[in-house]
Write an enzyme that holds these catalytic residues in place. Sequence first.
Site, short mmCIF file in Angstrom:
data_model
loop_
_atom_site.label_atom_id
_atom_site.label_comp_id
_atom_site.label_asym_id
_atom_site.label_seq_id
_atom_site.Cartn_x
_atom_site.Cartn_y
_atom_site.Cartn_z
N GLN A 62 7.68 -6.53 9.48
CA GLN A 62 7.58 -6.61 8.02
C GLN A 62 7.11 -8.00 7.59
O GLN A 62 7.68 -9.00 7.99
CB GLN A 62 8.96 -6.27 7.41
CG GLN A 62 8.96 -6.12 5.92
CD GLN A 62 8.14 -4.94 5.43
OE1 GLN A 62 8.18 -3.85 5.98
NE2 GLN A 62 7.36 -5.16 4.38
N ASP A 80 0.71 -0.58 12.33
CA ASP A 80 0.14 -1.27 11.16
C ASP A 80 -1.35 -1.56 11.39
O ASP A 80 -2.04 -2.03 10.49
CB ASP A 80 0.88 -2.61 10.94
CG ASP A 80 1.63 -2.62 9.63
OD1 ASP A 80 1.45 -1.67 8.83
OD2 ASP A 80 2.42 -3.56 9.40
N LYS A 137 10.55 2.96 3.98
CA LYS A 137 10.08 3.43 5.29
C LYS A 137 11.20 4.19 6.00
O LYS A 137 10.98 5.25 6.58
CB LYS A 137 9.64 2.22 6.15
CG LYS A 137 8.32 1.66 5.67
CD LYS A 137 8.06 0.26 6.20
CE LYS A 137 6.83 -0.31 5.49
NZ LYS A 137 6.69 -1.74 5.59
#
Length: 292
Positions: A92, A115, A48
């Site tokens: 994460q 997300d 990322k």
Amino acid sequence: MVELKGKDLRDKLLISLKEQVKSVPTQLGLAVIQVGNDEASKVYVRQKEKLALEMGYKFVHHVFDENVAQSEVISYIEELNNDDTIDGILVQMPLPKHLDTTLIQNTIDSNKDVDGLTFVNAGRLVQNMPSLVPCTPKGIIDILDDYNIPIEGKKVVVIGRSILVGKPIANMLTNRNASVAVCHSKSDDISFYTKNADIIVVAVGKAKYLTSDMVSPNTTIIDVGINRIDGKLIGDVDYEEVSKVASYITPVPGGVGPMTVYELMHNVYVAHQLRMKEKKLNNTKKLELTKN
Ligand code: NAP
């Protein structure tokens, strides 16, 4: 058989995204929160970071100790929610067991939820309203569209029902007028569904789970799985055998994975646009109030 090359599509889409980002007067910002030192998480965060920096985004990576208190993580997210230089916030996964994943995810401002996992964005997706959507499912839709694989009216089987992949892709495909069956670990006779499907999405997390005897000819296979076996990345599909039967198939690596990271970069851009639109609206409202 046609291989659905997500990596090539990512490279193509990145070119136009970079052009769109250039037209934004400020630098876009992405913050990634990690708890502990899980090896796989480190790899995903590095991917990322690499792409975010290539896009010219500000990249903030905060690693908390494995035993961090929940209140500390929540305070940090609240800080990021109020930070004007940050457009997207991502936690994460997985988090250590002592932390409440749902609470932490839902602390993220829904306009910065790149997300697409907050109740607000998940609810908007179910109601087929514009929202920030989870990256892997969005990547799958973009692959199908780029290869002109029809969705409307098609029979689709999604194997796996996680909030990250299975549920959102099932909703997105339903919103696109497919007839979707969702299978999981308690499903009986999954082959019954897969043999009658036009499109099969496999997100189980078991290497070579989908075998050729489960698939009929003319099927499109989307392999989401990432399994590390003896240092090699293996999908949830027995690629060698299934590719002899299917019409279209995503490889692992080089299929869904690269699209996931691209969609994250795209969501940061979308989140920025959303926030700017809201700011403008609020300013107009304030102006109208002062006029009255
Ligand atoms: P997850 O949360 O572990 O969910 C797995 C799902 O598979 C569950 O719904 C589970 O059913 C179902 N399942 C497990 N065993 C099964 C079986 N024998 N038959 C049928 N269904 C079964 O995993 P996830 O986060 O969705 O991820 C799935 C895979 O995709 C993993 O390999 C992950 O690494 C990979 N992934 C890849 C990307 C990418 O960018 N390519 C992104 C995200 C995830 P129950 O609900 O009944 O337990």
